[in-house]
Motif scaffolding. Structure first.
Motif, PDB file in Angstrom:
ATOM      1  N   LEU A 142       0.818  -1.216   0.000  1.00 16.18           N
ATOM      2  CA  LEU A 142       0.000   0.000   0.000  1.00 16.18           C
ATOM      3  C   LEU A 142       0.852   1.266   0.000  1.00 16.18           C
ATOM      4  O   LEU A 142       0.459   2.287  -0.554  1.00 16.18           O
ATOM      5  CB  LEU A 142      -0.924   0.004   1.230  1.00 16.18           C
ATOM      6  N   THR A 143       2.011   1.215   0.651  1.00 14.47           N
ATOM      7  CA  THR A 143       2.852   2.411   0.760  1.00 14.47           C
ATOM      8  C   THR A 143       3.976   2.433  -0.270  1.00 14.47           C
ATOM      9  O   THR A 143       4.844   3.297  -0.212  1.00 14.47           O
ATOM     10  CB  THR A 143       3.466   2.498   2.171  1.00 14.47           C
ATOM     11  N   MET A 144       3.953   1.499  -1.194  1.00  8.88           N
ATOM     12  CA  MET A 144       5.014   1.419  -2.186  1.00  8.88           C
ATOM     13  C   MET A 144       5.018   2.651  -3.091  1.00  8.88           C
ATOM     14  O   MET A 144       3.995   3.049  -3.621  1.00  8.88           O
ATOM     15  CB  MET A 144       4.817   0.156  -3.032  1.00  8.88           C
ATOM     16  N   ASN A 145       6.174   3.272  -3.222  1.00  8.84           N
ATOM     17  CA  ASN A 145       6.318   4.484  -4.024  1.00  8.84           C
ATOM     18  C   ASN A 145       7.169   4.147  -5.244  1.00  8.84           C
ATOM     19  O   ASN A 145       8.387   4.022  -5.137  1.00  8.84           O
ATOM     20  CB  ASN A 145       6.966   5.590  -3.180  1.00  8.84           C
ATOM     21  N   LEU A 146       6.519   3.972  -6.399  1.00 10.65           N
ATOM     22  CA  LEU A 146       7.222   3.544  -7.605  1.00 10.65           C
ATOM     23  C   LEU A 146       7.373   4.680  -8.607  1.00 10.65           C
ATOM     24  O   LEU A 146       6.473   5.499  -8.776  1.00 10.65           O
ATOM     25  CB  LEU A 146       6.457   2.403  -8.285  1.00 10.65           C
ATOM     26  N   LEU A 147       8.517   4.695  -9.254  1.00  7.48           N
ATOM     27  CA  LEU A 147       8.729   5.591 -10.387  1.00  7.48           C
ATOM     28  C   LEU A 147       9.044   4.695 -11.583  1.00  7.48           C
ATOM     29  O   LEU A 147      10.135   4.137 -11.691  1.00  7.48           O
ATOM     30  CB  LEU A 147       9.894   6.551 -10.109  1.00  7.48           C
ATOM     31  N   VAL A 148       8.046   4.504 -12.460  1.00 11.62           N
ATOM     32  CA  VAL A 148       8.181   3.542 -13.558  1.00 11.62           C
ATOM     33  C   VAL A 148       8.117   4.268 -14.905  1.00 11.62           C
ATOM     34  O   VAL A 148       7.537   5.354 -15.001  1.00 11.62           O
ATOM     35  CB  VAL A 148       7.075   2.466 -13.480  1.00 11.62           C
ATOM     36  N   PRO A 149       8.696   3.666 -15.948  1.00 14.83           N
ATOM     37  CA  PRO A 149       8.615   4.270 -17.286  1.00 14.83           C
ATOM     38  C   PRO A 149       7.160   4.389 -17.740  1.00 14.83           C
ATOM     39  O   PRO A 149       6.378   3.459 -17.585  1.00 14.83           O
ATOM     40  CB  PRO A 149       9.390   3.285 -18.173  1.00 14.83           C
ATOM     41  N   LYS A 150       6.796   5.528 -18.277  1.00 19.88           N
ATOM     42  CA  LYS A 150       5.424   5.756 -18.713  1.00 19.88           C
ATOM     43  C   LYS A 150       5.117   5.005 -20.012  1.00 19.88           C
ATOM     44  O   LYS A 150       5.959   4.935 -20.913  1.00 19.88           O
ATOM     45  CB  LYS A 150       5.177   7.258 -18.924  1.00 19.88           C
ATOM     46  N   ASN A 151       3.921   4.450 -20.087  1.00 24.41           N
ATOM     47  CA  ASN A 151       3.447   3.757 -21.290  1.00 24.41           C
ATOM     48  C   ASN A 151       4.446   2.712 -21.793  1.00 24.41           C
ATOM     49  O   ASN A 151       4.667   2.576 -22.992  1.00 24.41           O
ATOM     50  CB  ASN A 151       3.149   4.774 -22.404  1.00 24.41           C
ATOM     51  N   MET A 152       5.044   2.011 -20.836  1.00 17.92           N
ATOM     52  CA  MET A 152       6.049   1.005 -21.195  1.00 17.92           C
ATOM     53  C   MET A 152       5.392  -0.253 -21.749  1.00 17.92           C
ATOM     54  O   MET A 152       4.508  -0.833 -21.130  1.00 17.92           O
ATOM     55  CB  MET A 152       6.879   0.658 -19.949  1.00 17.92           C
ATOM     56  N   ARG A 153       5.836  -0.646 -22.912  1.00 24.22           N
ATOM     57  CA  ARG A 153       5.384  -1.899 -23.520  1.00 24.22           C
ATOM     58  C   ARG A 153       6.533  -2.888 -23.549  1.00 24.22           C
ATOM     59  O   ARG A 153       7.662  -2.524 -23.851  1.00 24.22           O
ATOM     60  CB  ARG A 153       4.882  -1.658 -24.957  1.00 24.22           C
ATOM     61  N   PHE A 154       6.232  -4.118 -23.216  1.00 23.84           N
ATOM     62  CA  PHE A 154       7.249  -5.161 -23.290  1.00 23.84           C
ATOM     63  C   PHE A 154       6.587  -6.507 -23.513  1.00 23.84           C
ATOM     64  O   PHE A 154       5.589  -6.850 -22.885  1.00 23.84           O
ATOM     65  CB  PHE A 154       8.081  -5.227 -21.999  1.00 23.84           C
ATOM     66  N   GLU A 155       7.179  -7.271 -24.417  1.00 23.54           N
ATOM     67  CA  GLU A 155       6.735  -8.642 -24.668  1.00 23.54           C
ATOM     68  C   GLU A 155       7.967  -9.467 -25.014  1.00 23.54           C
ATOM     69  O   GLU A 155       8.654  -9.187 -25.997  1.00 23.54           O
ATOM     70  CB  GLU A 155       5.729  -8.682 -25.814  1.00 23.54           C
TER      71      GLU A 155
END
Length: 221
Positions: free
Chosen positions: A80-93
């Protein structure tokens, strides 16, 4: 449990935060670490696999005891308190190209292993740890690196991984990596991976799963 179940959960468990409850049931469905597969089976057997609507007092109290256990509270609270900074609109397959399983023409790859991963691989394959792993001088969680043959992981067979179900954390993360800074988990990615930009946009849940799995594995190593 869907987003519309919040009101029902609030009625059934009126003294527990609704966000906490929704996260708890979401984690059950996702079968994350901390023996969530076992917990999921246990909870669903109590529920009769029909969801909270079928609760009577005894069933509610059994699930309540699980929800309020110290280990579960700690785990759900971290999510619940996880603060993530992730790449926006990231696609991966994944393209099953196996480039991540060894060295390439422009990059050497160290496949780092925790002690618990080495023990698990040894148990599953029947190989002694030193047959596939080399100890390294590291005071952190990663105490070994995978041996390679011809620049490729020993367990690579053509383009297939022979230990895929128990593959190490670094393999599960690829093409992503994460570092923690100022209480944030910051994700980066290997832009030379041919799977980047393909497939559906990854949800934040995908990255949450990676972090929680890493927390669990590194804590138990």
């Amino acid at each position: 449990m869907g987003s519309g179940d919040g009101g029902l959960l609030k009625i059934l468990f009126k003294n527990i935060d609704t966000n906490y409850l929704q996260t708890f049931f979401s984690l059950l469905h996702r079968s994350l670490p901390l023996n969530w597969s076992f917990l999921k089976t246990k909870v669903f057997s109590i529920l009769g696999r029909r969801g909270p609507v079928c609760f009577h007092k005894r069933r509610k109290n059994l699930v309540l005891n699980l929800i309020k256990s110290e280990k579960v509270i700690s785990y759900v609270s971290r999510v619940l308190t996880m603060n993530l900074l992730v790449p926006k609109n990231m696609r991966f397959e994944c393209q099953r190209c196996a480039r991540c399983c060894g060295d390439t023409s422009h990059r050497g790859r160290n496949l780092l292993l925790t002690k618990s991963e080495v023990e698990e691989i040894s148990e599953k394959t029947g190989l002694s740890p030193l047959a596939f792993a080399t100890p390294i001088s590291n005071k952190g969680a990663y105490q070994y690196k995978m041996k390679k043959r011809g620049g490729k992981c020993l367990f690579l067979d053509g383009k297939a991984c022979r230990i895929y179900d128990i593959r190490p954390l670094v393999c599960r993360f690829y093409p992503f990596s994460v570092c923690k800074k100022d209480n944030k988990y910051i994700f980066n990615f290997a832009d030379d991976c041919p799977g980047i930009g393909l497939g559906e946009v990854l949800s934040e849940e995908v990255f949450e799963d990676l972090v929680t799995e890493a927390q669990f594995k590194l804590k138990t190593s």
